[in-house]
Write an enzyme that holds these catalytic residues in place. Structure first.
Site, mmCIF file in Angstrom:
data_model
loop_
_atom_site.group_PDB
_atom_site.id
_atom_site.type_symbol
_atom_site.label_atom_id
_atom_site.label_comp_id
_atom_site.label_asym_id
_atom_site.label_seq_id
_atom_site.Cartn_x
_atom_site.Cartn_y
_atom_site.Cartn_z
ATOM 1 C CG HIS A 1 2.270 -22.950 7.116
ATOM 2 N ND1 HIS A 1 2.631 -24.255 7.322
ATOM 3 C CD2 HIS A 1 3.048 -22.495 6.111
ATOM 4 C CE1 HIS A 1 3.579 -24.587 6.472
ATOM 5 N NE2 HIS A 1 3.853 -23.531 5.718
ATOM 6 N NE ARG B 1 -1.860 -34.498 29.412
ATOM 7 C CZ ARG B 1 -3.093 -34.553 28.934
ATOM 8 N NH1 ARG B 1 -3.623 -33.492 28.358
ATOM 9 N NH2 ARG B 1 -3.798 -35.656 29.024
ATOM 10 N NE ARG C 1 -3.255 2.139 3.190
ATOM 11 C CZ ARG C 1 -2.786 3.051 4.028
ATOM 12 N NH1 ARG C 1 -1.539 2.936 4.494
ATOM 13 N NH2 ARG C 1 -3.523 4.072 4.383
ATOM 14 C CB SER D 1 12.615 -12.821 -1.768
ATOM 15 O OG SER D 1 11.748 -13.814 -1.319
ATOM 16 C CB ILE E 1 7.691 -14.786 10.112
ATOM 17 C CG1 ILE E 1 7.850 -16.223 9.630
ATOM 18 C CG2 ILE E 1 6.430 -14.155 9.556
ATOM 19 C CD1 ILE E 1 6.908 -17.190 10.322
ATOM 20 C CG ASP E 2 12.086 -18.006 8.802
ATOM 21 O OD1 ASP E 2 11.171 -18.290 9.586
ATOM 22 O OD2 ASP E 2 12.385 -18.706 7.818
ATOM 23 C CD GLU F 1 9.924 -25.258 9.630
ATOM 24 O OE1 GLU F 1 9.952 -24.025 9.871
ATOM 25 O OE2 GLU F 1 9.614 -25.712 8.535
HETATM 26 O O1 F6P Z 1 8.413 -17.861 5.910
HETATM 27 C C1 F6P Z 1 9.518 -18.573 6.354
HETATM 28 C C2 F6P Z 1 9.082 -19.932 6.749
HETATM 29 O O2 F6P Z 1 8.018 -19.734 7.570
HETATM 30 C C3 F6P Z 1 10.062 -20.854 7.434
HETATM 31 O O3 F6P Z 1 10.223 -20.663 8.808
HETATM 32 C C4 F6P Z 1 9.463 -22.193 7.123
HETATM 33 O O4 F6P Z 1 10.452 -23.169 7.169
HETATM 34 C C5 F6P Z 1 8.955 -22.001 5.743
HETATM 35 O O5 F6P Z 1 8.636 -20.650 5.630
HETATM 36 C C6 F6P Z 1 7.787 -22.838 5.359
HETATM 37 O O6 F6P Z 1 7.495 -22.551 4.032
HETATM 38 P P1 F6P Z 1 6.335 -23.118 3.155
HETATM 39 O O7 F6P Z 1 5.310 -22.055 3.085
HETATM 40 O O8 F6P Z 1 6.953 -23.351 1.837
HETATM 41 O O9 F6P Z 1 5.799 -24.341 3.813
#
Ligand code: F6P
Length: 326
Positions: free
Chosen positions: A256, A166, A25, A109, A130-131, A226
């Site tokens: 996600h 737990r 935007r 990117s 976000i990483d 992850e």
């Molecule tokens: O945006 C980055 C990320 O969230 C990573 O932390 C994760 O490993 C990856 O994207 C997952 O990507 P995809 O959308 O391809 O499953």
């Protein structure tokens, strides 16, 4: 003499991040205010290689500042890292007389952006992932929202964990970076965090769980990135096998969920400032730079520096988390 560009395109690439829409935007409206015609590329680099783009006006980017995801769509096509795909993208930009390109995305990117720059495209990046895996930048678009979402989820898990006595293994995003996991663990008061940057052993994790139990903790929350060398699912199985009679254990993969949702105020403001800065920089003649927050200010970082491998986990904060989890 006042400069402008006749036509600028914007695209979002890689994993979507809350706040990308605010950046689109701002880029579109600032570009139009500066006299440029603004175009949007659909679905990131896949759309660029397919020539899928159209003009955007002031109204097309209305009502999006508060929305997660990206209204332009995104992708991660492997062909974009190869020269034939890059040349195709350049040809589509040239066909439409697009003089400048704004790429809103993370590390992968922006390496695509640098490749396009080397083929003659006037490109400026916007730090968005976000990483938080771009070098030099403090934090990028989407990180704050993802942290808030994940911490909210862990707070809820802790309520039920305490009630049932737990242990929970919670997998959070970060394939190559433990930044999110470390900050989530610190902000949620988790007992342990497992990240790629700080390898540990199953035995050390099990010992820690036993210590938490012996200390009378009603729960044990383990945050696993992850990309942790001890995958969350494997660890969960190990705990189940070796910990009968201590904590019962559950596994939660946040996945996600962390990428979606309305951007926080911080991410809306960051997206707005970076989108505007990117277009201003292009019009001022800057090339191959990334607009990012660095040292608390909006800065122009050379793309080549921004995509260098980097470690964003502050070891002191990691150790602080361990101390506080006693
Ligand atoms: O945006 C980055 C990320 O969230 C990573 O932390 C994760 O490993 C990856 O994207 C997952 O990507 P995809 O959308 O391809 O499953």
């Amino acid at each position: 003499m006042e400069r402008t560009m006749r036509r600028i395109a914007v695209l979002t690439s890689g994993g979507d991040a809350p706040g990308m829409n605010a950046a689109i935007r701002a880029a579109v409206r600032c570009g139009i205010a500066a006299g440029a015609e603004m175009w949007g590329v659909r679905n990131g680099y896949a759309g660029l290689m397919a020539g899928d783009m159209a003009p955007l006006d002031l109204r097309t980017v209305g009502g999006i500042i508060n929305r997660g995801g990206t209204m332009l769509g995104t992708s991660r096509p492997p062909e974009m890292y190869e020269e034939p795909g890059q040349r195709l993208a350049v040809a589509h930009l040239n066909e439409r007389d697009i003089e400048g390109l704004v790429v809103i995305g993370g590390n992968g990117s922006q390496s695509g952006s640098l490749a396009l720059h080397r083929l003659g495209v006037s490109v400026v990046g916007v730090a968005s992932t976000i990483d938080n895996d771009l070098a030099v930048v403090d934090t990028s678009i989407g990180v704050d929202t993802a942290l808030n979402t994940a911490v909210g989820a862990v707070d809820r898990l802790r309520d039920t964990a305490s009630s049932h006595h737990r242990a929970f293994v919670v997998e959070v995003m970060g394939r190559h970076s433990g930044y999110l996991a470390t900050m989530i663990a610190l902000a949620s008061g988790a007992e342990q965090v497992l990240i790629p940057e700080m390898p540990t052993t199953t035995q050390a994790v099990l010992d820690r769980i036993r210590e938490a139990y012996a200390a009378g903790k009603p729960h044990c929350i383990i945050i696993a990135a992850e990309g942790s060398p001890l995958p969350a699912a494997t660890l969960h199985e190990e705990i189940r096998h070796q910990h009968a009679g201590v904590y019962e254990t559950r596994l939660v993969v946040l996945g996600h969920v962390q990428r979606g949702g309305a951007p926080t105020v911080f991410d809306r403001l960051l997206g707005t400032r970076l989108g505007a800065a990117a277009v201003d920089a292009l019009i001022a003649g800057e090339r191959a730079i990334l607009a990012g927050l660095a040292g608390g200010a909006i800065r122009h970082i050379p793309l080549g520096d921004a995509i260098q491998p980097c470690i964003k986990v502050d070891e002191r904060l990691y150790r602080l988390g361990e101390t506080l989890a006693q």
